[in-house]
Write a protein that holds these residues in place. Structure first.
Motif, PDB file in Angstrom:
ATOM      1  N   GLY A 148      23.907  68.456  62.151  1.00 42.65           N
ATOM      2  CA  GLY A 148      23.288  69.358  61.188  1.00 42.65           C
ATOM      3  C   GLY A 148      22.164  70.209  61.745  1.00 42.65           C
ATOM      4  N   ARG A 149      22.111  70.370  63.048  1.00 43.94           N
ATOM      5  CA  ARG A 149      21.009  71.109  63.655  1.00 43.94           C
ATOM      6  C   ARG A 149      21.520  72.230  64.553  1.00 43.94           C
ATOM      7  N   THR A 150      20.720  73.287  64.633  1.00 47.30           N
ATOM      8  CA  THR A 150      20.961  74.389  65.556  1.00 47.30           C
ATOM      9  C   THR A 150      19.749  74.477  66.476  1.00 47.30           C
ATOM     10  N   VAL A 151      19.749  75.432  67.375  1.00 49.53           N
ATOM     11  CA  VAL A 151      18.609  75.604  68.275  1.00 49.53           C
ATOM     12  C   VAL A 151      17.341  75.847  67.448  1.00 49.53           C
ATOM     13  N   GLY A 152      17.415  76.720  66.463  1.00 50.78           N
ATOM     14  CA  GLY A 152      16.263  76.995  65.610  1.00 50.78           C
ATOM     15  C   GLY A 152      15.782  75.764  64.869  1.00 50.78           C
ATOM     16  N   LYS A 153      16.713  74.972  64.370  1.00 52.04           N
ATOM     17  CA  LYS A 153      16.347  73.758  63.635  1.00 52.04           C
ATOM     18  C   LYS A 153      15.730  72.708  64.569  1.00 52.04           C
ATOM     19  N   TYR A 154      16.188  72.623  65.810  1.00 53.24           N
ATOM     20  CA  TYR A 154      15.564  71.708  66.766  1.00 53.24           C
ATOM     21  C   TYR A 154      14.115  72.111  67.029  1.00 53.24           C
ATOM     22  N   ILE A 155      13.875  73.388  67.206  1.00 49.21           N
ATOM     23  CA  ILE A 155      12.531  73.868  67.525  1.00 49.21           C
ATOM     24  C   ILE A 155      11.580  73.658  66.352  1.00 49.21           C
ATOM     25  N   THR A 156      12.058  73.881  65.124  1.00 53.31           N
ATOM     26  CA  THR A 156      11.183  73.778  63.953  1.00 53.31           C
ATOM     27  C   THR A 156      11.180  72.391  63.324  1.00 53.31           C
ATOM     28  N   GLY A 157      11.990  71.467  63.818  1.00 53.59           N
ATOM     29  CA  GLY A 157      11.991  70.105  63.296  1.00 53.59           C
ATOM     30  C   GLY A 157      12.655  69.990  61.939  1.00 53.59           C
ATOM     31  N   THR A 158      13.714  70.747  61.742  1.00 55.09           N
ATOM     32  CA  THR A 158      14.455  70.694  60.483  1.00 55.09           C
ATOM     33  C   THR A 158      15.895  70.289  60.738  1.00 55.09           C
ATOM     34  N   LYS A 159      16.615  70.044  59.647  1.00 56.94           N
ATOM     35  CA  LYS A 159      17.992  69.576  59.767  1.00 56.94           C
ATOM     36  C   LYS A 159      18.725  69.869  58.461  1.00 56.94           C
ATOM     37  N   ALA A 160      19.991  70.209  58.547  1.00 55.52           N
ATOM     38  CA  ALA A 160      20.826  70.384  57.357  1.00 55.52           C
ATOM     39  C   ALA A 160      21.445  69.034  57.005  1.00 55.52           C
ATOM     40  N   ILE A 161      21.259  68.624  55.745  1.00 55.67           N
ATOM     41  CA  ILE A 161      21.883  67.394  55.271  1.00 55.67           C
ATOM     42  C   ILE A 161      22.540  67.662  53.924  1.00 55.67           C
ATOM     43  N   SER A 162      23.392  66.748  53.536  1.00 52.56           N
ATOM     44  CA  SER A 162      24.035  66.824  52.238  1.00 52.56           C
ATOM     45  C   SER A 162      23.001  66.502  51.158  1.00 52.56           C
ATOM     46  N   THR A 163      23.222  66.973  49.946  1.00 55.61           N
ATOM     47  CA  THR A 163      22.264  66.720  48.868  1.00 55.61           C
ATOM     48  C   THR A 163      22.161  65.241  48.519  1.00 55.61           C
ATOM     49  N   ASP A 164      23.149  64.453  48.927  1.00 58.78           N
ATOM     50  CA  ASP A 164      23.066  63.018  48.667  1.00 58.78           C
ATOM     51  C   ASP A 164      22.414  62.261  49.831  1.00 58.78           C
ATOM     52  N   GLY A 165      21.857  62.993  50.800  1.00 61.38           N
ATOM     53  CA  GLY A 165      21.119  62.384  51.903  1.00 61.38           C
ATOM     54  C   GLY A 165      21.951  61.999  53.104  1.00 61.38           C
ATOM     55  N   THR A 166      23.250  62.266  53.074  1.00 61.42           N
ATOM     56  CA  THR A 166      24.120  61.907  54.188  1.00 61.42           C
ATOM     57  C   THR A 166      24.345  63.113  55.097  1.00 61.42           C
ATOM     58  N   LYS A 167      24.993  62.851  56.222  1.00 62.51           N
ATOM     59  CA  LYS A 167      25.365  63.933  57.133  1.00 62.51           C
ATOM     60  C   LYS A 167      26.399  64.814  56.438  1.00 62.51           C
ATOM     61  N   PRO A 168      26.271  66.130  56.552  1.00 56.73           N
ATOM     62  CA  PRO A 168      27.262  67.010  55.923  1.00 56.73           C
ATOM     63  C   PRO A 168      28.656  66.804  56.519  1.00 56.73           C
ATOM     64  N   THR A 169      29.657  66.879  55.664  1.00 52.56           N
ATOM     65  CA  THR A 169      31.036  66.778  56.128  1.00 52.56           C
ATOM     66  C   THR A 169      31.429  68.071  56.826  1.00 52.56           C
ATOM     67  N   THR A 170      32.512  68.036  57.553  1.00 49.76           N
ATOM     68  CA  THR A 170      33.013  69.247  58.207  1.00 49.76           C
ATOM     69  C   THR A 170      33.333  70.308  57.164  1.00 49.76           C
ATOM     70  N   GLN A 171      33.879  69.913  56.030  1.00 49.53           N
ATOM     71  CA  GLN A 171      34.189  70.863  54.958  1.00 49.53           C
ATOM     72  C   GLN A 171      32.914  71.533  54.447  1.00 49.53           C
ATOM     73  N   GLN A 172      31.852  70.760  54.255  1.00 48.05           N
ATOM     74  CA  GLN A 172      30.590  71.341  53.805  1.00 48.05           C
ATOM     75  C   GLN A 172      30.046  72.337  54.830  1.00 48.05           C
ATOM     76  N   ILE A 173      30.177  72.015  56.097  1.00 50.18           N
ATOM     77  CA  ILE A 173      29.683  72.912  57.134  1.00 50.18           C
ATOM     78  C   ILE A 173      30.509  74.191  57.174  1.00 50.18           C
ATOM     79  N   VAL A 174      31.816  74.075  56.966  1.00 53.73           N
ATOM     80  CA  VAL A 174      32.659  75.269  56.893  1.00 53.73           C
ATOM     81  C   VAL A 174      32.228  76.135  55.717  1.00 53.73           C
ATOM     82  N   TYR A 175      31.993  75.536  54.548  1.00 55.15           N
ATOM     83  CA  TYR A 175      31.539  76.293  53.378  1.00 55.15           C
ATOM     84  C   TYR A 175      30.190  76.967  53.641  1.00 55.15           C
ATOM     85  N   ARG A 176      29.256  76.227  54.273  1.00 53.42           N
ATOM     86  CA  ARG A 176      27.948  76.797  54.614  1.00 53.42           C
ATOM     87  C   ARG A 176      28.106  78.058  55.452  1.00 53.42           C
TER      88      ARG A 176
END
Length: 165
Positions: free
Chosen positions: A84-112
């Motif tokens: 759930g991280r990109t270069v920008g997210k690594y630098i800023t200390g952020t991460k994309a997660i699912s709203t239920d607190g889990t790692k996003p599924t591949t389908q969710q990442i495709v939708y994003r």
């Protein structure tokens, strides 16, 4: 529809951090595109295959297509394979997660990433959540705040438990 945890909502990254993420990832995408363009030009000089010439000199519609393709591929590969991280997210200390607190599924990442291709997706963040977050049931969180709150909640849950020596 996924469950939306309040801990995820309370620890969302600010709009300023999201903007910095976007800016840093845009710089990385520009560098990647310049490298691919230069390699393509060199390959055209060596092989005379028209595709390599077309990559760098294909006109505005080709540039829009290849730019969107490269953008989709960059975000998909980074977020899917780097937790759930990109270069920008690594630098800023952020991460994309699912709203239920889990790692996003591949389908969710495709939708994003498909939602990112919509021309005014960036303006959608003037609302509560941007389109690529809302439509994919994901959020970008501040990792330090998120982990600190999880740790505090676990310490509260352990209160009153007997310690075994």
């Amino acid at each position: 529809m996924r469950k939306i945890l309040t801990i995820v909502e309370y620890n969302k990254a600010s709009l300023g951090i999201r903007f910095v993420n976007n800016l840093l990832d845009l710089i990385v995408l520009i560098v990647i595109n310049v490298i691919i363009s230069n390699i393509s030009n060199i390959l055209y000089e060596i092989t005379s295959v028209d595709f390599f010439y077309f990559y760098s000199n294909g006109g505005i519609f080709w540039e829009l297509f290849i730019g969107n393709f490269n953008c989709f591929l960059y975000y998909f590969l980074m977020e899917n394979y780097l937790d759930g991280r990109t270069v920008g997210k690594y630098i800023t200390g952020t991460k994309a997660i699912s709203t239920d607190g889990t790692k996003p599924t591949t389908q969710q990442i495709v939708y994003r990433n498909l939602a990112r291709l919509i021309p005014f997706d960036g303006l959608s963040f003037f609302g509560v959540n941007g389109w690529h977050d809302s439509w994919s049931d994901t959020r970008v969180i501040d990792l330090k705040k998120y982990h600190a709150e999880i740790q505090a909640k676990s310490e509260i849950d352990r209160l009153g438990q007997k310690e075994i020596a």
